[in-house]
Design a protein around this motif. Structure first.
Motif, short mmCIF file in Angstrom:
data_model
loop_
_atom_site.label_atom_id
_atom_site.label_comp_id
_atom_site.label_asym_id
_atom_site.label_seq_id
_atom_site.Cartn_x
_atom_site.Cartn_y
_atom_site.Cartn_z
N THR A 1 0.84 -1.20 0.00
CA THR A 1 0.00 0.00 0.00
C THR A 1 0.88 1.25 0.00
OG1 THR A 1 -1.26 -1.28 1.60
CG2 THR A 1 -2.11 0.86 1.01
N SER A 2 1.92 1.22 0.83
CA SER A 2 2.79 2.39 0.91
C SER A 2 3.57 2.59 -0.37
CB SER A 2 3.78 2.24 2.05
OG SER A 2 3.14 1.70 3.17
N LEU A 3 4.07 1.50 -0.95
CA LEU A 3 4.82 1.62 -2.19
C LEU A 3 3.93 2.17 -3.29
CD1 LEU A 3 6.90 -1.67 -2.09
CD2 LEU A 3 7.78 0.64 -1.96
N ASN B 1 11.99 4.92 -9.33
CA ASN B 1 13.18 4.06 -9.42
C ASN B 1 13.40 3.26 -8.15
OD1 ASN B 1 13.73 4.90 -11.97
ND2 ASN B 1 14.99 6.62 -11.29
N ALA B 2 13.18 3.92 -7.03
CA ALA B 2 13.37 3.22 -5.75
C ALA B 2 12.44 2.02 -5.66
CB ALA B 2 13.13 4.18 -4.59
N VAL B 3 11.21 2.21 -6.10
CA VAL B 3 10.24 1.11 -6.02
C VAL B 3 10.58 0.03 -7.04
CG1 VAL B 3 7.80 0.53 -6.10
CG2 VAL B 3 8.50 2.75 -5.27
N GLN B 4 11.10 0.44 -8.19
CA GLN B 4 11.45 -0.53 -9.23
C GLN B 4 12.43 -1.58 -8.71
OE1 GLN B 4 10.58 -1.38 -12.20
NE2 GLN B 4 9.59 0.33 -13.20
N ARG B 5 13.29 -1.14 -7.80
CA ARG B 5 14.29 -2.07 -7.27
C ARG B 5 13.64 -3.28 -6.60
NH1 ARG B 5 17.12 1.95 -4.14
NH2 ARG B 5 17.44 3.38 -5.85
N VAL C 1 5.04 -1.21 -14.60
CA VAL C 1 5.35 -1.62 -15.96
C VAL C 1 5.98 -0.44 -16.70
CG1 VAL C 1 4.37 -2.33 -18.16
CG2 VAL C 1 3.50 -3.31 -16.05
N SER C 2 7.06 -0.70 -17.41
CA SER C 2 7.71 0.36 -18.18
C SER C 2 8.20 -0.24 -19.48
CB SER C 2 8.87 0.96 -17.40
OG SER C 2 9.94 0.05 -17.40
N ALA C 3 8.74 0.63 -20.33
CA ALA C 3 9.17 0.16 -21.64
C ALA C 3 10.28 -0.87 -21.54
CB ALA C 3 9.64 1.35 -22.48
N THR C 4 11.10 -0.78 -20.50
CA THR C 4 12.22 -1.71 -20.40
C THR C 4 11.81 -3.09 -19.89
OG1 THR C 4 12.63 -0.58 -18.32
CG2 THR C 4 14.15 -0.12 -20.13
N ASN C 5 10.82 -3.13 -19.03
CA ASN C 5 10.49 -4.43 -18.44
C ASN C 5 9.19 -5.02 -18.97
OD1 ASN C 5 8.33 -3.16 -17.07
ND2 ASN C 5 9.65 -2.67 -15.34
N ILE C 6 8.67 -4.45 -20.07
CA ILE C 6 7.33 -4.83 -20.51
C ILE C 6 7.21 -6.32 -20.79
CG2 ILE C 6 7.86 -4.04 -22.87
CD1 ILE C 6 4.41 -4.02 -21.29
#
Lengths: 805, 154
Positions: free
Chosen positions: A341-343, A352-356, A384-389
């Motif tokens: 929920t917090s993230l 970026n921090a959450v992507q980790r 979801v982003s272009a790099t990890n789709i």
């Protein structure tokens, strides 16, 4: 006396009449029996209420309250509550106030009657009586009562013992919630309460200050000065002083700590100075709090929320996100849940921090718990982003196949959005959508079908691949309506690619025409198919009549059978298609040819929607026109049509323009669509349908050129030239050039094509727009050039008179 | 703030209801029904948090009773679990090894204890001992007055 005290201090003096009644109710074996007992008791209670002061008043009210809790009506006890509250006996007041809190709320008129009693009891000599009044006021005090008694509460906030002060503080909170303006009244007292040592009072003060600051920005400004004091109090709790009565698993008064952290969050938001002042403290709490038990994690959680909301140092922010990351790995489901929920809240700002932590979050998709799954889904979609789709989509599709029903729609639409934004290739996009349709076709939104069809049309290089995949999907399962609709549409459009038996992208199917028609017929006849789906199937079958060669008769028979179908929509279509076979066979090819590329509409305005609107408007007017074959066809619509074929801007205007119905799905069927379709035919072929007269202006070497004209305006004229080839060999590079007198303006539109197949299989039309403002005598010289059997031909013809419309 | 606190048995029978916002009887019944339907079917090892309308529902099962609280969006769910636990501890201290029957037959006492712990949807007293002490004194006051009037309380 002392003996009695010892006994009663265990607080087990039973209320015999009450407990007897409870026992009687519980021993009732059926609902009916229970109701009987309760009715008897209530009757007795009512009788007792009517009597004058008797000794057992409180036990009667207590009984009534029990009955009320079981769900039975108890409003006749309201006045008794009022009377009991006014009694001098503490026992009666106690039950009376309890009754008031349970039976009276601010909406009841009787609640006003206790205002006076409350007022008196607030100044009672005994603090327990005062406490009853405060509690009741805070529970059900209406706005008027609050306004009335606010000064009294303020007095109690300043000059009383801790027991009353803490209650007065929360009572003030209630008052401020009910009457916002009264916040100003309590601000000074609240400020001074922060100096108290009693935890209960401190807690109440912090809650009150929080409430005041949340409601009034000016008050917030003033209370910023208290940040150092709050920091001091927190430090005291965190570092020093073990207080056994406040200790919970090694944390000193976690309830107070959490409230202070929340207040600090509000005070530090958007303020550098305040945020700086609390920075060290937050770092200390974040690092030193024991996180093995829930209570420690509760404090850490609040700390993290505060750090992320104020203007904290980047180092502190990283620390906070790392705590959340640790939470994600915690065995306790609750901790994982609140971590996500917090993230979710910070995925926008600290992406970026959450992507980790994406890996852990994706793993949570597989958690057993439904709440955790839901959070994981929301967070995954946000990451979801272009790099990890590609990798994300794999996980999401896997999730979709096994996710609980209530999450499917959300997952499906999330996947579509992600696919649309980040699709690495068209083929991947189509594959993804097909995958979703096969797994969760029933839960997708309605616009998915037109959107998908649009996507497919636009990806012309993948038509063969798409139709193969859809055909296979159709063979295996015809229950998912969205999928079947798209499949039917594709087979209708690209059936010839299917029959060709070759495909670069995927294993081609070897099918015969009968196989394909079988598949469509299965959809038509299946009880699982929705009416709209059957419409798709019928239209697809019809379209195939121009794409296949051998089984046209079969199609003819299917179409004629459905001419007497009970479903009006299907019948309508079948009858029209029948007419297309019988009377307009020569137009069938042109009508059923490939759809042009659909232009993407503005968001929120899909093709389907606009058509439905258009059709709805047209419906009342055109219903009669269902079967008319000689419509009045204004040339403007013909122009629109040819513009459309020429690939110009989309003409999807909300008018019954013929052009608008053609590129859109046949989903929005109605008599008008059929009528329009035939109108379209009328427009396309000036002879022999339209009343506009045509004249043959050239006939030589097997090539025939006819001309028809239509007046547009006072000086405007549209001329349509139609060429036909009756020789046995095809003609190519067929072009027309025209010349007119000087004062006449000429504009030649694009021709429909430049090849004339042999034996008049197809025609070429070209429109010429003339403007004759001087109204001179109109003449036109036309030069015809073409290639036939390898040699070039050229000829000229002069047209002196134009047939007037 | 806490909007409501409900105690119900595994069969869905209501044992205690405390409402911190004004609701009509009808609305209260609806909430109670929704809560029992939301909480009772949940498998034993689920998380204790559920989203319901615009509230966060925190619930915990203690023996045969479900303690269920409705929180607002900015409230700390983990702390709410601690609040529920603290209330159970207070009941336990007061009744001595509390069980569901105690709460049924002495429901008014359960309410009095709650009113010393929570008020207006917020925590009133954070000390474990203070609530117990207050209850003792209040009960004594009641008994004393009854003793004086020489009539049983109820």
């Amino acid at each position: 006396m002392l003996q009695r005290f010892v006994n009663t201090s265990n607080a087990m003096s039973p209320s015999v009449p009450l407990q007897e009644m409870i026992r009687a109710i519980r021993s009732a074996r059926t609902q009916c029996e229970e109701r009987g007992v309760i009715q008897r008791e209530c009757a007795a209670i009512r009788a007792q209420f009517r009597q004058a002061d008797n000794g057992g008043r409180s036990h009667n009210l207590a009984k009534l309250l029990y009955v009320h809790m079981l769900g039975y009506p108890a409003h006749f006890g309201q006045m008794e509550c009022v009377r009991m509250i006014a009694s001098p006996r503490y026992s009666e007041k106690r039950v009376g106030y309890l009754g008031a809190m349970m039976l009276l709320d601010e909406k009841q008129d009787a609640s006003l009657l206790i205002t006076n009693s409350i007022k008196n009891d607030l100044s009672h000599s005994n603090q327990y009586v005062q406490s009853l009044a405060l509690c009741t006021l805070a529970c059900m005090g209406s706005a008027e009562m609050c306004r009335d008694l606010a000064p009294e509460i303020d007095r109690l906030l300043r000059a009383s013992n801790s027991y009353i002060k803490k209650k007065a503080a929360l009572c003030a909170v209630h008052i401020v919630r009910k009457v916002h303006d009264l916040g100003e009244l309590f601000a000074p007292a609240a400020r001074s309460l922060l100096a108290e040592k009693n935890h209960g009072v401190l807690h109440g003060a912090v809650v009150l200050i929080t409430e005041l600051c949340e409601r009034n920005p000016e008050t917030l400004e003033r209370f910023r000065k208290t940040v150092p004091d709050l920091v001091q109090i927190m430090k005291g709790l965190v570092i020093s002083g073990y207080s056994p009565e406040h200790d919970v698993a090694g944390i000193s008064d976690p309830f107070l700590q959490v409230r202070i952290l929340r207040l600090l969050r509000i005070l530090g938001r958007n303020n550098e100075a305040a945020s700086d002042a609390m920075n060290d403290l937050l770092a200390q709490v974040a690092t030193n709090t024991d996180s093995t038990k829930t209570v420690g994690n509760a404090v850490l959680y609040e700390t993290v929320l505060t750090v992320l909301d104020i203007k904290s140092e980047s180092g502190l922010r990283v620390l906070a996100v790392n705590i959340l990351g640790r939470f994600l790995l915690n065995n306790d489901r609750n901790i994982r849940y609140i971590a996500m929920t917090s993230l979710q809240r910070i995925v926008g700002t600290d992406h970026n921090a959450v992507q980790r932590h994406r890996g852990t979050i994706v793993d949570c998709l597989k958690d057993q718990d439904a709440s955790v799954k839901r959070r994981a889904l929301e967070l995954s979609l946000a990451l979801v982003s272009a790099t990890n789709i590609r990798s994300m989509m794999k996980e999401l599709l896997l999730f979709l196949s096994s996710c609980p029903l209530e999450l499917r729609a959300q997952a499906a639409s999330g996947i579509f959005n992600a696919a649309e934004r980040y699709a690495p290739s068209q083929r991947w996009h189509i594959d993804t959508i097909l995958h979703v349709l096969t797994t969760a076709g029933g839960d997708v939104r309605d616009e998915t079908v037109p959107n998908l069809i649009q996507l497919i049309t636009n990806t012309s290089e993948l038509h063969c691949y798409t139709v193969h995949k859809l055909y296979r999907a159709l063979l295996s399962d015809i229950s998912q309506q969205s999928l079947v609709q798209v499949a039917c549409w594709c087979i209708g459009e690209y059936g010839d690619l299917l029959l060709r038996g070759e495909c670069q992208e995927t294993e081609p199917v070897q099918v015969t025409e009968d196989d394909v028609l079988d598949a469509l017929e299965t959809v038509l006849q299946s009880h699982m198919s929705a009416p709209a789906t059957r419409g798709f199937a019928l239209t697809a079958t019809m379209k195939l009549s121009t794409r296949i060669t051998d089984n046209v008769d079969r199609i003819r028979s299917i179409v004629s059978i459905y001419g007497s179908c009970i479903d009006v929509e299907l019948q309508q279509r079948a009858v029209e298609y029948n007419a297309l076979f019988k009377k307009y066979d020569h137009m069938r090819a042109a009508v059923l040819e490939r759809m042009p590329v659909i232009e993407k509409n503005s968001p929120g305005h899909t093709n389907g929607e606009s058509t439905r609107e258009a059709v709805k408007e047209v419906q009342p007017a055109k219903v009669k026109q269902a079967e008319t074959l000689l419509p009045q066809q204004p040339a403007s619509q013909v122009c629109d049509l040819l513009d459309l074929l020429g690939g110009s801007e989309e003409p999807l205007q909300p008018n019954p323009a013929v052009g608008s119905t053609l590129p859109v799905l046949p989903v929005s069927t109605s008599s008008t669509a059929g009528g329009d379709l035939l109108d379209l035919l009328g427009g396309l072929e000036p002879t022999p349908l339209t009343p506009a007269p045509t004249v043959t202006v050239y006939e030589k070497g097997g090539v025939t050129l006819t001309l028809s004209s239509e007046k547009q305006s006072d000086s405007g004229l549209t001329v349509t030239l139609t060429a036909c080839n009756s020789t046995d060999s095809d003609i190519s590079s067929f072009t027309l050039q025209a010349a007119v007198p000087k004062s006449v303006q000429l504009h030649m539109k694009a021709p429909s094509g430049d090849s004339l197949p042999a034996r008049g299989a197809a025609k070429v039309t070209q429109m010429v727009a003339l403007s004759n403002p001087n109204k001179v005598n109109l003449k036109m010289r036309i030069r015809i050039s073409y290639t036939s059997q390898g040699s070039a031909f050229q000829d000229t013809v002069q047209v002196d008179s134009f047939p007037e419309h | 703030m806490i909007r409501f606190l409900l105690l119900f048995s595994r069969q869905g029978k209501l044992r205690l209801q405390k409402w911190f916002t004004p609701l009509t009887d009808r609305e209260k019944k609806k909430v109670i029904r929704d809560m029992t339907m939301l909480v009772l079917p949940r498998p034993p090892r689920s998380s204790n948090f559920v989203q319901w309308r615009d509230l966060k529902i925190v619930y915990k099962r203690y023996a045969s009773l479900y303690f269920c609280a409705g929180l607002e969006q900015h409230d700390n769910e983990l702390l709410a679990l601690e609040v529920l636990h603290r209330y159970v501890e207070l009941l336990d201290k007061y009744f001595g090894n509390v069980c569901e029957l105690d709460i049924i037959f002495n429901f008014e006492k359960a309410y009095f204890i709650l009113d010393e712990f929570l008020m207006g949807g917020e925590i009133l007293e954070t000390s474990k001992l203070a609530v117990g002490a207050t209850m003792e004194e209040a009960d004594t006051l009641q008994e004393t007055m009854e003793e004086y009037m020489s009539k049983p309380a109820y």
